[in-house]
Scaffold this motif. Structure first.
Motif: not given
Length: 159
Positions: A151, A38, A34, A147, A126
């Motif tokens: 995200q 973020y 990421y 996603l 994630s």
């Protein structure tokens, strides 16, 4: 190796240490998947205050190596549902990853009353953690392996 760790319920006094653990993990491990903006927004969203509030709404746990907290995880009802629950805030310090701590956290959460009452359990995963959760028996929600706007992947397990 897992024998050296013990798991217990989160206490309000743990909030600062757990928040720091999450920040370190996000900045060290999740930053591979990421962008920095973020990660920093995610760090801010795991403040001690937020973690304490989340623990009051569900059941939060910490994994300790002696007195040091090295992992955490929470389970709660899913939007007030009596038949659905959600796993949240599952993190392990980078230096302690690969030692079975994540598995210990998931197994503990899966023995909790919120899990046992649920017909379905969701986990926002994630990019970094999706493979781990799949190994623990979670699959893409509704078969959608994409996603979402946050995200993250939405995974679920039916009981």
């Amino acid at each position: 190796m897992i024998d050296r760790y013990h798991i217990r319920r989160f206490e309000a006094e743990d909030a600062e240490e757990v928040s720091a653990l999450i920040a370190e993990t996000l900045r060290t491990v999740n930053s591979r998947d990421y962008p920095k903006e973020y990660i920093e927004a995610n760090v801010r969203s795991h403040s001690p205050k937020v973690l304490t509030e989340r623990a009051e709404q569900g059941h939060a746990y910490v994994v300790c190596d002696n007195e040091r907290i090295v992992g955490c995880g929470t389970i709660a009802g899913y939007w007030g549902s009596e038949t659905e629950s959600i796993l949240l805030t599952i993190f392990v310090l980078p230096a302690h990853q690969g030692r079975g701590i994540g598995t210990l956290i998931i197994r503990t959460l899966e023995q909790d009353a919120f899990f046992l009452r649920a017909k379905r359990v969701e986990i926002p995963a994630s990019i970094t953690a999706v493979g781990f959760y799949q190994k623990m028996g979670y699959s893409y929600k509704n078969g959608v392996a994409e996603l979402d706007a946050e995200q993250i992947y939405r995974l679920e397990k039916f009981r």
